[in-house]
Write a protein that holds these residues in place. Structure first.
Motif, PDB file in Angstrom:
ATOM      1  N   VAL A 263       0.942  -1.311   0.063  1.00 34.21           N
ATOM      2  CA  VAL A 263       0.149   0.018   0.096  1.00 34.21           C
ATOM      3  C   VAL A 263       0.884   1.116   0.153  1.00 34.21           C
ATOM      4  O   VAL A 263       0.457   2.246  -0.549  1.00 34.21           O
ATOM      5  N   VAL A 264       2.018   0.967   0.453  1.00 33.35           N
ATOM      6  CA  VAL A 264       3.123   2.416   0.567  1.00 33.35           C
ATOM      7  C   VAL A 264       3.345   2.618  -0.826  1.00 33.35           C
ATOM      8  O   VAL A 264       3.412   3.824  -1.257  1.00 33.35           O
ATOM      9  N   ALA A 265       3.700   1.561  -1.658  1.00 32.70           N
ATOM     10  CA  ALA A 265       4.101   1.741  -3.018  1.00 32.70           C
ATOM     11  C   ALA A 265       3.039   2.207  -3.909  1.00 32.70           C
ATOM     12  O   ALA A 265       3.256   3.018  -4.734  1.00 32.70           O
ATOM     13  N   GLU A 266       1.693   1.989  -3.616  1.00 34.87           N
ATOM     14  CA  GLU A 266       0.518   2.270  -4.344  1.00 34.87           C
ATOM     15  C   GLU A 266       0.559   3.794  -3.918  1.00 34.87           C
ATOM     16  O   GLU A 266       0.261   4.538  -4.962  1.00 34.87           O
ATOM     17  N   VAL A 267       0.409   4.232  -2.882  1.00 30.72           N
ATOM     18  CA  VAL A 267       0.154   5.682  -2.490  1.00 30.72           C
ATOM     19  C   VAL A 267       1.259   6.388  -2.969  1.00 30.72           C
ATOM     20  O   VAL A 267       1.119   7.581  -3.594  1.00 30.72           O
ATOM     21  N   LEU A 268       2.490   6.035  -2.799  1.00 31.86           N
ATOM     22  CA  LEU A 268       3.551   6.878  -3.245  1.00 31.86           C
ATOM     23  C   LEU A 268       3.522   7.133  -4.886  1.00 31.86           C
ATOM     24  O   LEU A 268       3.810   8.103  -5.281  1.00 31.86           O
ATOM     25  N   ALA A 269       3.279   5.864  -5.667  1.00 32.85           N
ATOM     26  CA  ALA A 269       2.783   5.990  -7.024  1.00 32.85           C
ATOM     27  C   ALA A 269       1.782   7.050  -7.332  1.00 32.85           C
ATOM     28  O   ALA A 269       1.949   7.865  -8.620  1.00 32.85           O
ATOM     29  N   ARG A 270       0.681   6.968  -6.848  1.00 40.04           N
ATOM     30  CA  ARG A 270      -0.280   7.936  -6.786  1.00 40.04           C
ATOM     31  C   ARG A 270       0.093   9.349  -6.741  1.00 40.04           C
ATOM     32  O   ARG A 270      -0.270  10.292  -7.522  1.00 40.04           O
ATOM     33  N   PHE A 271       0.940   9.698  -5.841  1.00 37.76           N
ATOM     34  CA  PHE A 271       1.497  11.144  -5.889  1.00 37.76           C
ATOM     35  C   PHE A 271       2.812  11.405  -6.567  1.00 37.76           C
ATOM     36  O   PHE A 271       3.313  12.497  -6.441  1.00 37.76           O
ATOM     37  N   GLY A 272       3.225  10.217  -7.502  1.00 36.43           N
ATOM     38  CA  GLY A 272       4.568  10.429  -8.083  1.00 36.43           C
ATOM     39  C   GLY A 272       5.665  11.000  -7.166  1.00 36.43           C
ATOM     40  O   GLY A 272       6.611  11.346  -7.820  1.00 36.43           O
TER      41      GLY A 272
END
Length: 386
Positions: free
Chosen positions: A133-142
């Motif tokens: 989920v950390v990777a998912e959220v970081l990718a969402r915010f670039g």
């Protein structure tokens, strides 16, 4: 951790502490990066489904965010049901995802577990879920950044006293667990996992024998009997004898001792490797046959039929070394145990309700049927007496 009676009707599943911590991690990171209140998130569980979690609290500033949820274990009598699980997240410059100790989450102090000594007791699958989920959220915010996660459980230190964490060397709180994210009501999964972990911890601490037992009462007696052994040698199997023996068989242990109360011993001798009352019961006719095999006359055997519990067999056969009934019972127990463990030397401690005990040894001199018996009290000088 004994099983409670299963209620009638359909049972509702719940979510693991690992799933709750994952939801809180995602919500907190969204709150930190978006600088906004987050009250619901969805996560994908290892078992497959996507599920939504409601956050009961959410606070944030420019440096960190904290979110909490209440664990719902469904209809399972889990000690953490209703507990507040929370996560605090911060960004770091290491580029790594770090798991930091938080209040109410235990710290691993002994080798042998899947988590290194000194780390918070967050099991591998929950760690993987949180990393995802950390990777998912970081990718969402670039963003490409390290993240530090501090998991906490309100009242976790007190809750841990109701678990087996202490004997596994996990101190100061509970473990963050789960392999599927879902809690199945009245599942034996957590108890069996603790058995496996307990044996792993014993091995990692250099032990070559363990003492398995059914619970606190029998273990108290066994600790007095085998006082030369450290606490991590003692493993409670509850009712899951088969799973415990399978783990022993797959391990390099040289020998083991099995402590068992008389009632459970009768079930085991009949072939039951799960002795819970909803899985097995004692058969009076079978016990009568056992007594006849041991050479008892018909009138003694007939008295067995008047007993209500197998534990009351001491009313018919005095619990003493001279009674052939108990030697025959021990031989039958060993025969069933041997179907799982093979010819590995073992010791069986048969106990009655009065804390008297008989000790039978099998295979220590290389003969599968060798045995000796002792009666309370005995002296015990070495792991494998000659």
């Amino acid at each position: 951790m004994a099983l409670r009676p299963i209620p009638d009707g359909p049972l509702r599943s719940g979510y693991t502490t690992g799933a709750c911590a994952t939801a809180c991690t995602k919500a907190a990171l969204l709150a930190l990066l978006g600088q906004q209140d987050v009250r619901e998130v969805s996560i994908t569980l290892p078992a497959g489904p996507e599920v939504a979690f409601v956050l009961t609290q959410c606070t944030y500033n420019r440096h960190e965010a904290w979110c909490a949820t209440l664990k719902d274990a469904g209809d399972d009598p889990d000690v953490t049901h209703g507990a507040e699980i929370s996560c605090t997240v911060t960004l770091n410059n290491t580029g790594e995802i770090d798991f930091l100790p938080g209040p109410g989450v235990g710290i691993v102090t002994l080798p042998g577990l899947a988590v290194p000594v000194g780390e918070p007791a967050i099991n591998p699958v929950p760690r993987q879920m949180m990393r995802a989920v950390v990777a998912e959220v970081l990718a969402r915010f670039g963003l490409a950044s390290g993240v530090s996660i501090r998991v906490a459980v309100a009242g976790g230190e007190a809750l841990a006293k109701k678990t087996l964490n202490g004997r596994l060397g996990i101190v100061g709180g509970i473990s963050i667990l789960g392999t599927t994210g879902i809690v199945k009501p009245f599942s034996a999964e957590a108890y069996i996992a603790s058995i496996v972990q307990g044996i792993d911890v014993a091995l990692a601490n250099g032990l070559t024998e363990v003492v398995i037992n059914s619970g606190g009462r029998s273990e108290k007696l066994l600790r007095r009997l085998f006082e030369h052994l450290p606490a991590v040698s003692f493993i409670q199997y509850g009712n899951w004898i088969g799973e415990t023996l399978e783990k022993i068989t797959a391990s390099p242990l040289a020998t083991f001792t099995m402590g068992i109360m008389l009632g459970k011993a009768v079930k085991l001798a009949q072939g039951a490797l799960n002795t819970h009352s909803n899985q097995s019961s004692w058969d009076r006719d079978w016990v009568v046959g056992l007594a006849r095999t041991a050479g008892y006359p018909a009138e003694r055997c007939t008295a067995i039929g008047q007993l209500t519990m197998a534990g009351n067999l001491t009313e018919v056969f005095p619990f003493a070394p001279a009674e052939a009934f108990y030697a025959e019972l021990a031989r039958r127990c060993h025969a069933v145990v041997g179907t799982v463990t093979g010819a590995r030397p073992c010791r069986l401690v048969l106990m009655d309700a009065g804390e008297n005990y008989l000790v039978y040894e099998f295979g220590f001199d290389g003969a599968a049927d060798s045995q000796r018996s002792f009666f309370n009290p005995i002296s015990y000088d070495s792991p494998s007496p000659a």
